[in-house]
Design a protein around this motif. Structure first.
Motif, mmCIF file in Angstrom:
data_model
loop_
_atom_site.group_PDB
_atom_site.id
_atom_site.type_symbol
_atom_site.label_atom_id
_atom_site.label_comp_id
_atom_site.label_asym_id
_atom_site.label_seq_id
_atom_site.Cartn_x
_atom_site.Cartn_y
_atom_site.Cartn_z
ATOM 1 N N GLY A 1 -16.509 5.769 -2.892
ATOM 2 C CA GLY A 1 -15.950 5.112 -4.017
ATOM 3 C C GLY A 1 -16.232 3.696 -4.094
ATOM 4 O O GLY A 1 -16.918 3.380 -3.049
ATOM 5 N N THR A 2 -15.423 2.753 -4.778
ATOM 6 C CA THR A 2 -15.849 1.359 -4.900
ATOM 7 C C THR A 2 -14.580 0.580 -5.580
ATOM 8 O O THR A 2 -13.929 1.341 -6.316
ATOM 9 C CB THR A 2 -17.101 0.945 -5.518
ATOM 10 O OG1 THR A 2 -17.100 -0.326 -5.768
ATOM 11 C CG2 THR A 2 -17.335 1.626 -6.830
ATOM 12 N N ASP A 3 -14.224 -0.472 -5.090
ATOM 13 C CA ASP A 3 -13.164 -1.253 -5.624
ATOM 14 C C ASP A 3 -13.700 -2.224 -6.533
ATOM 15 O O ASP A 3 -12.645 -2.958 -7.359
ATOM 16 C CB ASP A 3 -12.405 -2.056 -4.443
ATOM 17 C CG ASP A 3 -11.901 -0.948 -3.470
ATOM 18 O OD1 ASP A 3 -12.600 -0.548 -2.779
ATOM 19 O OD2 ASP A 3 -10.738 -0.861 -3.619
ATOM 20 N N GLY B 1 -5.938 2.238 -3.960
ATOM 21 C CA GLY B 1 -7.123 2.748 -4.590
ATOM 22 C C GLY B 1 -7.279 2.181 -5.727
ATOM 23 O O GLY B 1 -6.426 1.920 -6.581
ATOM 24 N N ALA B 2 -8.502 1.579 -6.227
ATOM 25 C CA ALA B 2 -8.668 0.768 -7.351
ATOM 26 C C ALA B 2 -8.113 1.349 -8.786
ATOM 27 O O ALA B 2 -7.350 0.410 -9.188
ATOM 28 C CB ALA B 2 -10.138 0.392 -7.338
ATOM 29 N N THR C 1 -6.698 7.506 -7.654
ATOM 30 C CA THR C 1 -6.679 7.703 -8.913
ATOM 31 C C THR C 1 -5.639 8.040 -9.492
ATOM 32 O O THR C 1 -4.425 8.168 -8.797
ATOM 33 C CB THR C 1 -7.978 8.430 -9.425
ATOM 34 O OG1 THR C 1 -7.908 9.695 -9.096
ATOM 35 C CG2 THR C 1 -8.996 7.721 -9.003
ATOM 36 N N CYS D 1 -13.025 6.381 3.551
ATOM 37 C CA CYS D 1 -11.753 5.908 2.932
ATOM 38 C C CYS D 1 -11.320 7.178 2.237
ATOM 39 O O CYS D 1 -11.661 8.251 2.184
ATOM 40 C CB CYS D 1 -11.989 4.577 2.185
ATOM 41 S SG CYS D 1 -10.410 3.759 1.842
ATOM 42 N N ASN D 2 -10.283 6.681 1.113
ATOM 43 C CA ASN D 2 -9.790 7.881 0.356
ATOM 44 C C ASN D 2 -10.370 7.376 -1.220
ATOM 45 O O ASN D 2 -9.868 6.355 -1.672
ATOM 46 C CB ASN D 2 -8.411 8.216 0.148
ATOM 47 C CG ASN D 2 -7.938 8.939 -0.818
ATOM 48 O OD1 ASN D 2 -7.596 8.467 -1.810
ATOM 49 N ND2 ASN D 2 -8.134 10.277 -0.608
ATOM 50 N N ARG E 1 -3.284 -7.634 -4.851
ATOM 51 C CA ARG E 1 -4.623 -7.276 -4.042
ATOM 52 C C ARG E 1 -5.694 -7.852 -4.697
ATOM 53 O O ARG E 1 -5.984 -7.418 -5.742
ATOM 54 C CB ARG E 1 -4.649 -5.681 -3.884
ATOM 55 C CG ARG E 1 -3.338 -5.303 -2.870
ATOM 56 C CD ARG E 1 -3.714 -3.931 -2.394
ATOM 57 N NE ARG E 1 -4.886 -3.672 -1.399
ATOM 58 C CZ ARG E 1 -5.427 -2.781 -0.855
ATOM 59 N NH1 ARG E 1 -4.996 -1.593 -1.192
ATOM 60 N NH2 ARG E 1 -6.390 -2.881 0.103
ATOM 61 N N ASN F 1 -16.450 -1.921 -1.244
ATOM 62 C CA ASN F 1 -15.707 -0.714 -0.918
ATOM 63 C C ASN F 1 -15.064 -1.091 0.583
ATOM 64 O O ASN F 1 -15.332 -1.972 1.317
ATOM 65 C CB ASN F 1 -16.490 0.563 -0.948
ATOM 66 C CG ASN F 1 -15.596 1.767 -0.874
ATOM 67 O OD1 ASN F 1 -14.634 1.960 -1.684
ATOM 68 N ND2 ASN F 1 -15.787 2.655 -0.013
ATOM 69 N N LYS F 2 -14.088 0.021 0.891
ATOM 70 C CA LYS F 2 -13.468 -0.200 2.126
ATOM 71 C C LYS F 2 -14.491 -0.557 3.244
ATOM 72 O O LYS F 2 -15.449 -0.139 3.537
ATOM 73 C CB LYS F 2 -12.839 1.173 2.476
ATOM 74 C CG LYS F 2 -11.976 1.405 3.841
ATOM 75 C CD LYS F 2 -10.967 0.348 3.903
ATOM 76 C CE LYS F 2 -10.028 0.108 2.709
ATOM 77 N NZ LYS F 2 -9.192 -0.932 2.753
ATOM 78 N N GLN G 1 -7.199 5.785 5.701
ATOM 79 C CA GLN G 1 -7.070 6.515 4.549
ATOM 80 C C GLN G 1 -7.603 7.766 4.619
ATOM 81 O O GLN G 1 -7.372 8.797 3.923
ATOM 82 C CB GLN G 1 -7.552 5.675 3.433
ATOM 83 C CG GLN G 1 -6.840 4.450 2.885
ATOM 84 C CD GLN G 1 -7.205 3.143 3.715
ATOM 85 O OE1 GLN G 1 -7.652 3.275 5.009
ATOM 86 N NE2 GLN G 1 -7.018 1.997 3.095
ATOM 87 N N ILE H 1 -4.224 1.080 -8.248
ATOM 88 C CA ILE H 1 -3.675 -0.122 -8.395
ATOM 89 C C ILE H 1 -3.580 -0.557 -9.734
ATOM 90 O O ILE H 1 -2.612 -1.359 -10.235
ATOM 91 C CB ILE H 1 -4.664 -1.002 -7.608
ATOM 92 C CG1 ILE H 1 -4.223 -0.583 -5.930
ATOM 93 C CG2 ILE H 1 -4.302 -2.544 -7.671
ATOM 94 C CD1 ILE H 1 -5.428 -1.189 -4.922
ATOM 95 N N MET I 1 0.739 -1.253 -0.062
ATOM 96 C CA MET I 1 0.093 -0.048 -0.227
ATOM 97 C C MET I 1 0.899 1.253 0.131
ATOM 98 O O MET I 1 0.572 2.323 0.619
ATOM 99 C CB MET I 1 -0.999 0.015 1.342
ATOM 100 C CG MET I 1 -2.006 -1.235 1.030
ATOM 101 S SD MET I 1 -3.462 -1.243 2.132
ATOM 102 C CE MET I 1 -4.097 0.126 2.058
HETATM 103 O O1 MRU Z 1 -7.419 -0.261 0.519
HETATM 104 P P1 MRU Z 1 -7.410 0.676 -0.190
HETATM 105 O O2 MRU Z 1 -6.949 1.769 0.362
HETATM 106 O O3 MRU Z 1 -6.982 0.391 -1.448
HETATM 107 O O4 MRU Z 1 -8.969 0.908 -0.269
HETATM 108 C C1 MRU Z 1 -9.340 1.964 -1.369
HETATM 109 C C2 MRU Z 1 -10.911 2.103 -1.135
HETATM 110 O O5 MRU Z 1 -11.748 1.507 -0.641
HETATM 111 C C3 MRU Z 1 -11.527 3.147 -2.220
HETATM 112 O O6 MRU Z 1 -12.687 3.895 -1.732
HETATM 113 C C4 MRU Z 1 -11.902 2.626 -3.648
HETATM 114 O O7 MRU Z 1 -10.537 1.931 -4.128
HETATM 115 C C5 MRU Z 1 -12.331 3.582 -4.559
HETATM 116 S S1 MRU Z 1 -10.964 4.672 -5.341
HETATM 117 C C6 MRU Z 1 -11.362 5.502 -6.298
#
Ligand code: MRU
Length: 362
Positions: free
Chosen positions: A239-241, A53-54, A168, A161-162, A89, A251-252, A200, A57, A49
């Motif tokens: 946001g969402t992963d 963030g999706a 991004t 979260c962030n 991840r 998401n987180k 985050q 990553i 880490m």
């Molecule tokens: O574990 P992380 O910090 O990667 O988790 C990130 C999140 O949950 C973000 O909200 C998600 O990736 C959306 S990012 C645009």
């Protein structure tokens, strides 16, 4: 971040064999640029880490495959790196999306594999910036509507979260509508969830909102319900992963609880996502999305600065058993809408297909 030229990953200007990232583990206490010289460096940066963030990553994995091709410009060499990176991840689907995109290049014929991957990794980053811009353009309409309903009053957004610029390449997903609102002179304030265990919210979202001059207040993760009950939240943006074809949202960890509280209080709960985060091959998020379990020490210990020095302290007894689920799934029924780069839609299969009709037969 609102600066046009801000980027979270880039090629080193005087050495195109090196990819550079911000070491996000050190924020907000230090802004440190970290060099990635091998695909293994990229793998470590994702797993540990330095980046997260999706969308970021996914971009880091793409650049990792460029580094793999520099070291071994054979399809077999790049594929071996891809297999390893895919395991770094498990929850964010952008990782698989980016790796599969690069592997299609590997399968195609052509000269200089490394240069072709470099061009595509750069394209992934440039496209992501445009996607975030699209999310901002569509999402800001929701804030403009609230501003019309309560003229002269501050609009309060809660986020978890962030899902900002740092997650991004720039602008973020959940933060993009907020940055656009700020540029349009809308009086917006953000409640920032701390987001234990990796913080985050307190370490990244609060930092980037501060850098961009967006008014915000940090709250503990459990404060959301209280704020909502007292009319202190107008809208929730996360946001969402990974989002399934039917609109379930991973998401987180803790996002689901925010959605439940929003539902109970009649507060709109929107999820902002690039199309690269949609998993068109899964439907039931709870059953099908793999939830990453991380090192228990992220829970039993806490990191911060003491007397100017980075410090990690244990907050539990030595023998307290700990589990560390990093994500949860919010069912589509609790999501008011999805903000994509093409527009806002219902969190449902039909909703998503209304903005991405080309995926109907996928
Ligand atoms: O574990 P992380 O910090 O990667 O988790 C990130 C999140 O949950 C973000 O909200 C998600 O990736 C959306 S990012 C645009």
């Amino acid at each position: 971040m609102t600066a046009e030229n801000f980027r979270t990953i880039w090629l080193k200007p005087d050495d195109p064999d090196v990819v550079q990232i911000i070491d996000q583990r050190l924020l907000p206490h230090a802004y440190t640029v970290h060099d990635l010289r091998t695909w293994q460096d990229a793998d470590t940066a994702i797993a540990d880490m330095y980046v997260r963030g999706a969308p970021l990553i996914g971009a880091t994995a793409a650049w990792g495959l460029y580094l793999a091709a520099l070291a071994d410009p054979t399809p077999a060499g790049v594929r071996a790196a891809a297999e390893a990176l895919l395991l770094s991840r498990p929850t964010a689907v952008n990782l698989r999306w980016a790796v599969e995109r690069i592997l299609r290049l590997v399968a195609a014929s052509g000269d200089d594999l490394a240069q072709r991957i470099r061009t595509d990794a750069q394209a992934i980053c440039d496209e992501d910036v445009e996607i975030s811009r699209g999310i901002g353009e569509h999402g800001v309409v929701l804030l403009e509507e609230i501003a019309r309903r309560k003229p002269g009053e501050t609009i309060n957004v809660l986020t978890h979260c962030n899902a900002g610029s740092l997650a991004t390449i720039n602008y973020g997903t959940a933060t993009a509508p907020i940055y656009f609102a700020q540029q349009r002179g809308i009086d917006v304030h953000v409640w920032v969830d701390e987001t234990r265990p990796r913080n985050q919210g307190s370490q990244l979202t609060a930092w980037e909102l501060s850098e961009s001059g967006v008014p915000h207040t940090l709250v503990v993760d459990n404060a959301g319900g209280h704020l909502m009950q007292h009319g202190m939240v107008d809208i929730v943006f996360t946001g969402t992963d990974r989002t399934t074809r039917c609109g379930d949202v991973a998401n987180k960890i803790g996002t689901y609880l925010k959605a439940l509280a929003a539902h109970d209080n009649g507060i709109p709960f929107y999820v902002a996502l690039p199309s690269t985060t949609i998993d068109w091959h899964s439907r039931d998020g709870v059953a099908e999305i793999p939830i990453e379990e991380r090192d228990p020490e992220e829970v039993s210990h806490i990191y911060g600065i003491s007397n100017g020095k980075p410090t990690r302290v244990r907050t539990t007894a030595n023998d307290t058993p700990v589990s560390n689920y990093a994500f949860d799934v919010t069912p589509a029924r609790l999501v008011t809408g999805l903000i994509t780069e093409r527009g806002i839609c219902k969190a449902s299969e039909e909703g998503l297909l209304s903005v991405f009709p080309e995926m109907r037969d996928e």
